[in-house]
Design a protein around this motif. Structure first.
Motif, PDB file in Angstrom:
ATOM      1  N   GLY A 281       0.783  -1.223   0.000  1.00 25.87           N
ATOM      2  CA  GLY A 281       0.000   0.000   0.000  1.00 25.87           C
ATOM      3  C   GLY A 281       0.819   1.279   0.000  1.00 25.87           C
ATOM      4  N   GLN A 282       2.111   1.163  -0.232  1.00 28.07           N
ATOM      5  CA  GLN A 282       2.990   2.333  -0.211  1.00 28.07           C
ATOM      6  C   GLN A 282       3.524   2.650  -1.603  1.00 28.07           C
ATOM      7  OE1 GLN A 282       3.536   4.225   2.674  1.00 28.07           O
ATOM      8  NE2 GLN A 282       1.857   2.890   3.296  1.00 28.07           N
ATOM      9  N   SER A 283       4.064   3.868  -1.742  1.00 31.57           N
ATOM     10  CA  SER A 283       4.692   4.298  -2.987  1.00 31.57           C
ATOM     11  C   SER A 283       6.034   4.938  -2.657  1.00 31.57           C
ATOM     12  CB  SER A 283       3.794   5.301  -3.721  1.00 31.57           C
ATOM     13  OG  SER A 283       3.553   6.445  -2.913  1.00 31.57           O
ATOM     14  N   ARG A 284       6.929   4.931  -3.656  1.00 36.09           N
ATOM     15  CA  ARG A 284       8.248   5.564  -3.508  1.00 36.09           C
ATOM     16  C   ARG A 284       8.682   6.116  -4.850  1.00 36.09           C
ATOM     17  NH1 ARG A 284      13.074   2.546  -0.743  1.00 36.09           N
ATOM     18  NH2 ARG A 284      13.941   4.578  -1.216  1.00 36.09           N
ATOM     19  N   GLY A 285       9.406   7.217  -4.801  1.00 36.84           N
ATOM     20  CA  GLY A 285       9.961   7.799  -6.007  1.00 36.84           C
ATOM     21  C   GLY A 285      11.446   7.527  -6.120  1.00 36.84           C
ATOM     22  N   PHE A 286      11.948   7.493  -7.353  1.00 38.56           N
ATOM     23  CA  PHE A 286      13.356   7.236  -7.636  1.00 38.56           C
ATOM     24  C   PHE A 286      13.784   8.077  -8.826  1.00 38.56           C
ATOM     25  CE2 PHE A 286      11.571   3.473  -5.739  1.00 38.56           C
ATOM     26  CZ  PHE A 286      12.533   3.075  -4.819  1.00 38.56           C
ATOM     27  N   ALA A 287      15.075   8.329  -8.912  1.00 38.35           N
ATOM     28  CA  ALA A 287      15.673   8.960 -10.088  1.00 38.35           C
ATOM     29  C   ALA A 287      16.830   8.073 -10.514  1.00 38.35           C
ATOM     30  CB  ALA A 287      16.163  10.356  -9.766  1.00 38.35           C
ATOM     31  N   VAL A 288      16.783   7.618 -11.769  1.00 35.22           N
ATOM     32  CA  VAL A 288      17.798   6.713 -12.299  1.00 35.22           C
ATOM     33  C   VAL A 288      18.233   7.221 -13.668  1.00 35.22           C
ATOM     34  CG1 VAL A 288      18.258   4.351 -13.055  1.00 35.22           C
ATOM     35  CG2 VAL A 288      16.773   4.739 -11.091  1.00 35.22           C
ATOM     36  N   ASP A 289      19.487   7.584 -13.783  1.00 36.04           N
ATOM     37  CA  ASP A 289      20.028   8.051 -15.062  1.00 36.04           C
ATOM     38  C   ASP A 289      19.140   9.107 -15.724  1.00 36.04           C
ATOM     39  OD1 ASP A 289      22.180   6.307 -14.761  1.00 36.04           O
ATOM     40  OD2 ASP A 289      21.168   4.700 -15.855  1.00 36.04           O
ATOM     41  N   GLY A 290      18.691  10.072 -14.948  1.00 31.85           N
ATOM     42  CA  GLY A 290      17.864  11.152 -15.479  1.00 31.85           C
ATOM     43  C   GLY A 290      16.390  10.824 -15.613  1.00 31.85           C
ATOM     44  N   LEU A 291      16.007   9.588 -15.332  1.00 26.09           N
ATOM     45  CA  LEU A 291      14.599   9.175 -15.403  1.00 26.09           C
ATOM     46  C   LEU A 291      13.994   9.219 -14.010  1.00 26.09           C
ATOM     47  CD1 LEU A 291      12.184   7.818 -16.921  1.00 26.09           C
ATOM     48  CD2 LEU A 291      13.218   5.635 -16.267  1.00 26.09           C
ATOM     49  N   LYS A 292      12.879   9.950 -13.872  1.00 21.71           N
ATOM     50  CA  LYS A 292      12.143   9.970 -12.614  1.00 21.71           C
ATOM     51  C   LYS A 292      11.036   8.939 -12.702  1.00 21.71           C
ATOM     52  CE  LYS A 292      11.223  13.996 -10.884  1.00 21.71           C
ATOM     53  NZ  LYS A 292      10.748  15.390 -10.736  1.00 21.71           N
ATOM     54  N   LEU A 293      10.939   8.078 -11.696  1.00 24.67           N
ATOM     55  CA  LEU A 293       9.933   7.027 -11.709  1.00 24.67           C
ATOM     56  C   LEU A 293       9.353   6.831 -10.328  1.00 24.67           C
ATOM     57  CD1 LEU A 293      11.245   3.666 -11.032  1.00 24.67           C
ATOM     58  CD2 LEU A 293      12.922   5.116 -12.144  1.00 24.67           C
ATOM     59  N   LEU A 294       8.257   6.091 -10.285  1.00 25.34           N
ATOM     60  CA  LEU A 294       7.635   5.756  -9.016  1.00 25.34           C
ATOM     61  C   LEU A 294       7.301   4.278  -8.993  1.00 25.34           C
ATOM     62  CD1 LEU A 294       4.070   5.651  -8.950  1.00 25.34           C
ATOM     63  CD2 LEU A 294       4.696   7.649 -10.277  1.00 25.34           C
ATOM     64  N   LEU A 295       7.342   3.726  -7.793  1.00 19.89           N
ATOM     65  CA  LEU A 295       6.919   2.351  -7.546  1.00 19.89           C
ATOM     66  C   LEU A 295       5.730   2.382  -6.600  1.00 19.89           C
ATOM     67  CD1 LEU A 295      10.265   0.459  -6.739  1.00 19.89           C
ATOM     68  CD2 LEU A 295       9.037   0.545  -8.923  1.00 19.89           C
ATOM     69  N   VAL A 296       4.807   1.444  -6.799  1.00 26.37           N
ATOM     70  CA  VAL A 296       3.667   1.268  -5.908  1.00 26.37           C
ATOM     71  C   VAL A 296       3.497  -0.225  -5.681  1.00 26.37           C
ATOM     72  CG1 VAL A 296       1.192   1.607  -5.566  1.00 26.37           C
ATOM     73  CG2 VAL A 296       2.489   3.292  -6.851  1.00 26.37           C
ATOM     74  N   ARG A 297       3.309  -0.609  -4.414  1.00 27.61           N
ATOM     75  CA  ARG A 297       3.007  -2.018  -4.106  1.00 27.61           C
ATOM     76  C   ARG A 297       1.536  -2.100  -3.711  1.00 27.61           C
ATOM     77  NH1 ARG A 297       6.054  -6.326  -2.911  1.00 27.61           N
ATOM     78  NH2 ARG A 297       7.882  -5.133  -2.281  1.00 27.61           N
ATOM     79  N   ARG A 298       0.816  -2.951  -4.446  1.00 28.20           N
ATOM     80  CA  ARG A 298      -0.608  -3.171  -4.157  1.00 28.20           C
ATOM     81  C   ARG A 298      -0.923  -4.636  -4.335  1.00 28.20           C
ATOM     82  NH1 ARG A 298      -5.886  -1.094  -7.268  1.00 28.20           N
ATOM     83  NH2 ARG A 298      -7.369  -1.583  -5.628  1.00 28.20           N
TER      84      ARG A 298
END
Length: 106
Positions: free
Chosen positions: A13-30
């Motif tokens: 039920g949580q989310s997190r943001g990341f930056a990898v090689d100039g790419l901004k992304l998010l993860l969500v576990r559901r």
């Protein structure tokens, strides 16, 4: 393969943001599954969150753009409410094993 985090660093039920090689992304576990999306609203091309790692609405059941309130399904990234209804977040390939949650570069 790019290691984003350990499995225990993304709780249900949580989310997190990341930056990898100039790419901004998010993860969500559901429901035990992890989804990865580019952290970019299809309406304005801006990041979805105002506060670090907070991508979900108050119910925790939808991804929400903090700027204009668009709501996206966690499972598909489809916008179901807001100015970009019918558009979708850009899904990224990820997988999880006992060592971590991994991003497959494009």
């Amino acid at each position: 393969m790019i290691l984003l985090c350990r499995p225990e660093e993304l709780a249900e039920g949580q989310s997190r943001g990341f930056a990898v090689d100039g790419l901004k992304l998010l993860l969500v576990r559901r429901q035990g599954l992890v989804r990865a999306y580019e952290n970019r609203c299809p309406h304005r091309g801006i990041s979805l969150e105002w506060v670090e790692d907070q991508f979900l609405d108050t119910s925790g059941s939808l991804i929400q753009c903090a700027t204009h309130g668009a709501l996206f399904l966690i499972d598909t990234g489809e916008c179901v409410a807001g100015p970009c209804a019918g558009e979708s977040l850009h899904a990224l390939k990820c997988w999880e094993d006992e060592q971590g949650i991994w991003l497959r570069p494009a």
